[in-house]
Scaffold this motif. Structure first.
Motif, PDB file in Angstrom:
ATOM      1  N   SER A   1       0.835  -1.204   0.000  1.00  0.00           N
ATOM      2  CA  SER A   1       0.000   0.000   0.000  1.00  0.00           C
ATOM      3  C   SER A   1       0.867   1.252   0.000  1.00  0.00           C
TER       4      SER A   1
ATOM      5  N   LYS B   1      -6.907   9.931  -4.838  1.00  0.00           N
ATOM      6  CA  LYS B   1      -7.512   8.924  -3.958  1.00  0.00           C
ATOM      7  C   LYS B   1      -8.860   8.454  -4.508  1.00  0.00           C
ATOM      8  N   THR B   2      -9.657   9.391  -4.981  1.00  0.00           N
ATOM      9  CA  THR B   2     -10.955   9.003  -5.555  1.00  0.00           C
ATOM     10  C   THR B   2     -10.748   8.113  -6.773  1.00  0.00           C
TER      11      THR B   2
ATOM     12  N   TYR C   1     -10.373   4.610  -5.673  1.00  0.00           N
ATOM     13  CA  TYR C   1     -11.629   3.956  -5.284  1.00  0.00           C
ATOM     14  C   TYR C   1     -12.528   3.696  -6.494  1.00  0.00           C
ATOM     15  N   LYS C   2     -12.432   4.538  -7.507  1.00  0.00           N
ATOM     16  CA  LYS C   2     -13.199   4.272  -8.735  1.00  0.00           C
ATOM     17  C   LYS C   2     -12.666   3.023  -9.434  1.00  0.00           C
TER      18      LYS C   2
ATOM     19  N   ILE D   1     -11.147   0.497  -7.805  1.00  0.00           N
ATOM     20  CA  ILE D   1     -11.504  -0.634  -6.934  1.00  0.00           C
ATOM     21  C   ILE D   1     -12.949  -1.069  -7.184  1.00  0.00           C
ATOM     22  N   GLU D   2     -13.825  -0.086  -7.362  1.00  0.00           N
ATOM     23  CA  GLU D   2     -15.248  -0.365  -7.629  1.00  0.00           C
ATOM     24  C   GLU D   2     -15.451  -1.316  -8.813  1.00  0.00           C
TER      25      GLU D   2
ATOM     26  N   HIS E   1      -3.945   0.392  -2.830  1.00  0.00           N
ATOM     27  CA  HIS E   1      -4.433  -0.654  -1.929  1.00  0.00           C
ATOM     28  C   HIS E   1      -4.166  -2.022  -2.550  1.00  0.00           C
TER      29      HIS E   1
ATOM     30  N   ILE F   1      -6.085  -5.512  -2.900  1.00  0.00           N
ATOM     31  CA  ILE F   1      -7.490  -5.937  -2.802  1.00  0.00           C
ATOM     32  C   ILE F   1      -7.644  -7.391  -3.248  1.00  0.00           C
TER      33      ILE F   1
ATOM     34  N   ILE G   1     -10.850  -4.727   0.404  1.00  0.00           N
ATOM     35  CA  ILE G   1      -9.575  -4.020   0.556  1.00  0.00           C
ATOM     36  C   ILE G   1      -8.820  -4.624   1.741  1.00  0.00           C
TER      37      ILE G   1
ATOM     38  N   ASP H   1      -7.022  -1.541   4.168  1.00  0.00           N
ATOM     39  CA  ASP H   1      -7.947  -0.442   4.501  1.00  0.00           C
ATOM     40  C   ASP H   1      -7.501   0.284   5.772  1.00  0.00           C
TER      41      ASP H   1
ATOM     42  N   GLU I   1     -12.413   6.224   4.977  1.00  0.00           N
ATOM     43  CA  GLU I   1     -13.700   6.730   4.454  1.00  0.00           C
ATOM     44  C   GLU I   1     -14.811   5.731   4.621  1.00  0.00           C
TER      45      GLU I   1
END
Ligand code: MF3
Ligand code: CO
Length: 251
Positions: free
Chosen positions: A106, A127-128, A131-132, A134-135, A233, A235, A244, A247, A251
């Motif tokens: 990480s 950062k966003t 997460y996009k 990872i989604e 991350h 995952i 994750i 983590d 958030e």
């Protein structure tokens, strides 16, 4: 070969990931003007030793340190050094933790002191974008779906995505197949399967995406001197969606 990890392996990697996350939270507290990345690297070495873990990067392909510490225009694989960090610098600390044979990877970008608006936006978007990505790490999706989500978002915010370094499978060794690019086309590439463990680690630049290599043959920096940020991350792809392993409950 792309391996799918057993429940036992994933449990071990989760334990490494939890320790890594707690180490990052401690690093956050150290990011004050005047500290050096050598001191941070030493802190990590001690922290991991105290918790019975090994810094897996040390000795990997001849790499000498527990962490990579990449400052401002350095994209990745910066060497820890004795120069004092200054207020407003951004620093990415990247590390792989080995706890009883379980690995987790990480990276996190920190601001030294307070962030101005421009810096905060770079970090938020980076950062966003993680997460996009990872989604999209869902059973049945394809690798291109991850990169596409990251690239579309980061570029819509006016930034560029580094192409020369990618996420990767991880397991008994740091870098396993497959590569996970942070750019690409939706619906393209290999299909994601349950039990695959991978890193997603977008490096996002304020200027052009191109990188150049330092004389040390490790450190990559932006070609135009613009700043680069990164969040990473580890995952696992499960039938209930991405889990994750590193983590920080941030958030
Ligand atoms: N943590 C890095 C990554 O995300 C691995 C760096 S390997 C090292 O891929 F040897 F450079 F540390
Ligand atoms: Co990493």
């Amino acid at each position: 070969m792309i391996t799918r990890k057993s429940t036992r392996e994933i449990t071990m990697m989760k334990e490494a990931g939890t320790l890594l996350a707690s180490c990052h939270k401690e690093i956050a507290k150290l990011m004050k003007p005047g500290i050096t990345t050598t001191e941070i690297d030493q802190f990590v070495e001690n922290f991991l030793a105290e918790h019975g873990a090994i810094p897996e990067q040390k000795g990997y392909n001849g790499y000498k340190y527990a962490t990579c510490a990449s400052v401002n225009d350095e994209i990745c694989h910066g060497f820890p050094r004795d120069e004092k960090l200054q207020a407003g610098d951004i620093v990415t600390i990247d590390m792989v933790v080995n706890l009883n044979g379980g690995l987790a990877d990480s990276a996190w970008t920190y601001v030294v002191g307070d962030a101005d608006e421009k810096t905060q936006r770079l970090l938020d978007v980076t950062k966003t974008s993680l997460y996009k990505g990872i989604e999209q790490a869902q059973v049945g999706n394809r690798i291109g779906d991850i990169g596409h989500a990251i690239q579309t978002y980061a570029e819509s915010e006016g930034y560029s995505v580094v192409r020369d370094f990618t996420g990767h499978g991880i397991g008994p060794s740091i870098h396993e197949k497959p590569h996970i690019p942070h750019y690409g086309e939706a619906g393209k590439g290999l299909r994601l399967k349950e039990g695959m463990v991978v890193t997603i680690e977008p490096m996002i630049n304020e200027g052009a995406w191109q990188s150049k290599m330092d004389m040390n043959n490790w450190t990559a920096r932006t070609i135009d001197g613009s700043r680069s940020a990164q969040f990473e991350h580890t995952i696992v792809i499960t039938k209930n969606g991405p889990l994750i392993l590193t983590d920080q409950d941030d958030e």
